[in-house]
Scaffold this motif. Structure first.
Motif, mmCIF file in Angstrom:
data_model
loop_
_atom_site.group_PDB
_atom_site.id
_atom_site.type_symbol
_atom_site.label_atom_id
_atom_site.label_comp_id
_atom_site.label_asym_id
_atom_site.label_seq_id
_atom_site.Cartn_x
_atom_site.Cartn_y
_atom_site.Cartn_z
ATOM 1 N N SER A 52 0.846 -1.185 0.000
ATOM 2 C CA SER A 52 0.000 0.000 0.000
ATOM 3 C C SER A 52 0.885 1.240 0.000
ATOM 4 N N GLY A 53 0.695 2.092 -0.997
ATOM 5 C CA GLY A 53 1.566 3.246 -1.139
ATOM 6 C C GLY A 53 2.785 2.966 -1.988
ATOM 7 N N GLY A 54 2.877 1.742 -2.553
ATOM 8 C CA GLY A 54 3.982 1.409 -3.437
ATOM 9 C C GLY A 54 5.327 1.407 -2.733
ATOM 10 N N ILE A 55 6.393 1.601 -3.500
ATOM 11 C CA ILE A 55 7.755 1.591 -2.965
ATOM 12 C C ILE A 55 7.916 2.645 -1.866
ATOM 13 N N ASN A 67 18.245 -0.260 1.650
ATOM 14 C CA ASN A 67 19.376 -0.852 0.939
ATOM 15 C C ASN A 67 18.969 -2.159 0.263
ATOM 16 N N GLU A 68 18.211 -2.970 0.967
ATOM 17 C CA GLU A 68 17.745 -4.246 0.406
ATOM 18 C C GLU A 68 16.879 -4.020 -0.825
ATOM 19 N N MET A 73 16.355 -4.008 -6.733
ATOM 20 C CA MET A 73 15.888 -3.356 -7.960
ATOM 21 C C MET A 73 17.046 -3.151 -8.932
ATOM 22 N N LEU A 74 18.202 -2.742 -8.409
ATOM 23 C CA LEU A 74 19.362 -2.497 -9.256
ATOM 24 C C LEU A 74 19.768 -3.773 -9.990
ATOM 25 N N SER A 146 25.298 3.429 -12.058
ATOM 26 C CA SER A 146 26.426 3.919 -11.254
ATOM 27 C C SER A 146 25.947 4.891 -10.184
ATOM 28 N N PHE A 147 24.965 5.715 -10.544
ATOM 29 C CA PHE A 147 24.387 6.674 -9.610
ATOM 30 C C PHE A 147 23.742 5.945 -8.418
ATOM 31 N N VAL A 148 22.979 4.896 -8.716
ATOM 32 C CA VAL A 148 22.314 4.140 -7.648
ATOM 33 C C VAL A 148 23.346 3.397 -6.800
ATOM 34 N N GLU A 149 24.370 2.849 -7.432
ATOM 35 C CA GLU A 149 25.419 2.141 -6.682
ATOM 36 C C GLU A 149 26.111 3.070 -5.695
ATOM 37 N N ASN A 150 26.319 4.310 -6.090
ATOM 38 C CA ASN A 150 26.941 5.289 -5.202
ATOM 39 C C ASN A 150 26.060 5.556 -3.983
#
Length: 267
Positions: A52-55, A67-68, A73-74, A146-150
């Protein structure tokens, strides 16, 4: 097993239509390895309170899961690719039958497969929108990964205040957010999608439960305007009773067969 009579019937319906519009949901992306909210191991039942409310709703209730969630997703989007269903939609567009796709998916897989005219009701994960000037920018996948990994190197638990400094900057100096629709926000390109629906004489429905509005109203509107509806889905949806033809099964297995049949009819 694919029903050959239904394949032939669907192929003939598409060939004799003037303007076909595709309407796709999460089931099409699921065939590329992207799980849906309603999967047995999906977000509805993995976290208390469901999805409910999504992510954003999950992150608000479970900030420690950030983080999980983002790591999962990544890895999913790094490994996913268009499946035969995506390519079959693109083939129908190249052949001149399919005029556009209206999708509830934000994974860019239709475009990756070669579809040119795609209306994304729920946005696009690889596009960002400036919070100040509303300018939009599409990021190459490798750059976004790369942005998400950072972010993942530093994130412990999620909050809007924490994530703001990590968001990319716009040319105007403002911060940019992912251009996706979260629960409670207005969908994108609804006017354009509605115009497509009004002009089509056949809608090809794939991989949707027909339960998410306002998107689910579009096939109903198409039917009211006189369009025929073909549905491809592993299971019946809330739209099935309105459809002129229902083909049970996966889009990636059935739609390529329809394309092949059309190609043979044209020869």
């Amino acid at each position: 097993m694919v029903n050959r009579d239904k394949i032939f019937e669907a192929s003939a319906m598409i060939r004799h239509s003037r303007r076909v519009v595709g309407f796709t949901g999460a089931g099409v992306s699921e065939e590329s390895g992207i799980s849906t909210f309603r999967d047995p191991n999906g977000l509805w039942n993995r976290y208390s309170g469901g999805a409910s409310g999504g992510i954003m709703g999950i992150l608000k209730r479970h900030p420690e899961a950030a983080n999980e969630l983002f790591s999962e997703m990544l890895q999913t989007f790094k490994s996913c690719a268009p499946n035969p269903g995506h390519y079959a939609f693109a083939d129908l567009e190249k052949m001149g039958y399919l005029k556009s796709i209206i999708t509830q998916n934000g994974d860019n897989l239709h475009q990756d497969a070669g579809s040119l005219k795609v209306f994304e009701l729920h946005g696009n994960l690889f596009r960002f929108r400036c919070l100040d000037c509303a300018q939009k920018k599409h990021f190459p996948k490798d750059e976004l990964f790369s942005f998400v990994e950072n972010i993942l190197l530093n994130i412990k638990q999620f909050s809007i205040a924490w994530v703001m400094p990590y968001l990319p900057s716009c040319e105007c100096g403002g911060k940019m957010r992912p251009d996706i629709v979260t629960f409670g926000e207005s969908v994108h390109q609804l006017d354009e999608a509605t115009e497509e629906v009004c002009k089509c004489d056949l809608m090809l429905i794939s991989g949707t439960s027909g339960m998410v509005y306002p998107a689910a109203a579009l096939p109903v509107d198409a039917k009211k305007n006189g369009a025929k509806l073909i549905e491809i889905n592993p299971n019946e949806s809330t739209l099935t009773a309105r459809c002129d033809l229902f083909l049970p099964g996966k889009t990636g297995e059935i739609l390529p067969e329809i394309v092949k049949e059309i190609q043979e009819m044209r020869e």
